[in-house]
Design a protein around this motif. Sequence first.
Motif, PDB file in Angstrom:
ATOM      1  N   PRO A  73      -7.646  -3.102  -5.011  1.00 21.42           N
ATOM      2  CA  PRO A  73      -6.957  -3.329  -6.283  1.00 21.42           C
ATOM      3  C   PRO A  73      -5.765  -2.438  -6.552  1.00 21.42           C
ATOM      4  N   ARG A  74      -5.717  -1.242  -5.969  1.00 25.00           N
ATOM      5  CA  ARG A  74      -4.604  -0.357  -6.327  1.00 25.00           C
ATOM      6  C   ARG A  74      -3.250  -0.933  -5.918  1.00 25.00           C
ATOM      7  N   ALA A  75      -3.230  -1.870  -4.969  1.00 29.11           N
ATOM      8  CA  ALA A  75      -1.960  -2.512  -4.610  1.00 29.11           C
ATOM      9  C   ALA A  75      -1.460  -3.356  -5.783  1.00 29.11           C
ATOM     10  N   LEU A  85       0.812  -1.220   0.000  1.00 27.18           N
ATOM     11  CA  LEU A  85       0.000   0.000   0.000  1.00 27.18           C
ATOM     12  C   LEU A  85       0.848   1.274   0.000  1.00 27.18           C
ATOM     13  N   ASP A  86       2.150   1.108   0.045  1.00 26.38           N
ATOM     14  CA  ASP A  86       3.080   2.237  -0.035  1.00 26.38           C
ATOM     15  C   ASP A  86       3.956   2.037  -1.267  1.00 26.38           C
ATOM     16  N   PRO A  87       3.580   2.620  -2.407  1.00 26.03           N
ATOM     17  CA  PRO A  87       4.313   2.376  -3.656  1.00 26.03           C
ATOM     18  C   PRO A  87       5.795   2.679  -3.576  1.00 26.03           C
ATOM     19  N   ALA A  88       6.198   3.566  -2.683  1.00 24.09           N
ATOM     20  CA  ALA A  88       7.624   3.908  -2.575  1.00 24.09           C
ATOM     21  C   ALA A  88       8.467   2.703  -2.190  1.00 24.09           C
ATOM     22  N   LEU A 141       8.239  -0.204  -3.268  1.00 21.09           N
ATOM     23  CA  LEU A 141       8.435  -1.103  -4.411  1.00 21.09           C
ATOM     24  C   LEU A 141       9.745  -0.833  -5.146  1.00 21.09           C
ATOM     25  N   ALA A 142      10.416   0.249  -4.814  1.00 25.58           N
ATOM     26  CA  ALA A 142      11.610   0.676  -5.544  1.00 25.58           C
ATOM     27  C   ALA A 142      12.653  -0.426  -5.739  1.00 25.58           C
ATOM     28  N   PRO A 143      12.976  -1.233  -4.693  1.00 21.36           N
ATOM     29  CA  PRO A 143      14.005  -2.276  -4.898  1.00 21.36           C
ATOM     30  C   PRO A 143      13.624  -3.306  -5.962  1.00 21.36           C
ATOM     31  N   LEU A 144      12.338  -3.502  -6.186  1.00 22.57           N
ATOM     32  CA  LEU A 144      11.901  -4.502  -7.161  1.00 22.57           C
ATOM     33  C   LEU A 144      12.131  -4.037  -8.591  1.00 22.57           C
ATOM     34  N   ARG A 145      12.204  -2.733  -8.785  1.00 23.93           N
ATOM     35  CA  ARG A 145      12.417  -2.180 -10.126  1.00 23.93           C
ATOM     36  C   ARG A 145      13.867  -2.286 -10.585  1.00 23.93           C
ATOM     37  N   GLU A 146      14.736  -2.670  -9.663  1.00 26.71           N
ATOM     38  CA  GLU A 146      16.165  -2.702  -9.990  1.00 26.71           C
ATOM     39  C   GLU A 146      16.621  -4.047 -10.517  1.00 26.71           C
ATOM     40  N   ARG A 147      15.697  -5.020 -10.604  1.00 23.91           N
ATOM     41  CA  ARG A 147      16.069  -6.373 -11.027  1.00 23.91           C
ATOM     42  C   ARG A 147      15.077  -6.891 -12.048  1.00 23.91           C
ATOM     43  N   ASP A 148      15.453  -7.986 -12.702  1.00 25.21           N
ATOM     44  CA  ASP A 148      14.577  -8.638 -13.672  1.00 25.21           C
ATOM     45  C   ASP A 148      14.082  -9.963 -13.106  1.00 25.21           C
TER      46      ASP A 148
END
Length: 334
Positions: free
Chosen positions: A74-76, A50-53, A55-62
Amino acid sequence: MRLLVLGGSAFVGRCVVDAAVERGWDVTTFNRGQSGNGRDGVEVVLGDRLDPATLAPLRERDWDVVVDTWTGIPRAVRDSAAALADRAGQYTYVSSRSVYQPPVAVGADEAAPTLASSPDAEDGTYGEVKAGGELAARRAFGDRALIARAGLVLGPYENVGRLPWWLTRAARGGPMLAPGPADLELQYIDARDLATWILDGAERGTSGVFNVVSPPGHTTMGELLASVVATTGGVASLRWVDPEAILAAGVEPWNDLPVWIPPGHPYTEFGLHSGDVSRATAAGLRPRPVDETVADTWAWLRSIGGQPPHRGDRPTVGLDPEVEARILETAGAA
């Protein structure tokens, strides 16, 4: 395979993690750490959906595949799927057959109408938020999204309490209310079979929408309860009572007597035990025998002291012993 499980510490998510580790996959979980973590070989990333900030570590990998077991607003799902759309090959969202708009026709397949919802919804019923989660996953991943509409989910680690309640009741012994008819057909999925099907689908690149539950009649109420009694040592004796006498006592199907929805009851309009699952079967779904699900759930329940975990967003299930005794006495089945 590089797997990211959003959740991964309870019930279905835990089964997905266990199955992936057994396959030798590279597994990472992302959760708040509130349900416990610590499986060997699993990397844990802490964060709050519920805190999009966070999620940042997940964007650094594939990732090859993401599995999402979220049951809330649903917004999560919207934010997670959007963040990972360019970082993951596939996104599997564990949804529910509760997304269908009642009345659900007997034998309805994945084309049946669903409840109105939105990826941006902030509230709604369980079915509505699941429908919104589906829309969010498909909006971000398109034909790379796999939507697994699970039905009734049973098995070890269950945190709703349905099968654990029946097992605990049978272990208590004595005359035990068995809600008829005994040949009532049931439809469910063992969480481990759901997990296996999801991971097999990831390996094959399966996408689209599937009803992931056993065929109707995979077991019956009679077979389920006979297995429960036998597994717990046979100290309970089943006393079959017609639905009319049970309903007249004010018993709520599904909640007071888990799994049970008698013929003709209004709850049948949700199609919980009558859905078409031919697509999932064709895609490799193989439900295990009911005796195995019951025995393994009992073994797990005993290993944790007999008190299963319970999700705070679900009501407590089970029948009051005094109500059960009155029904048995009234029906002459005590």
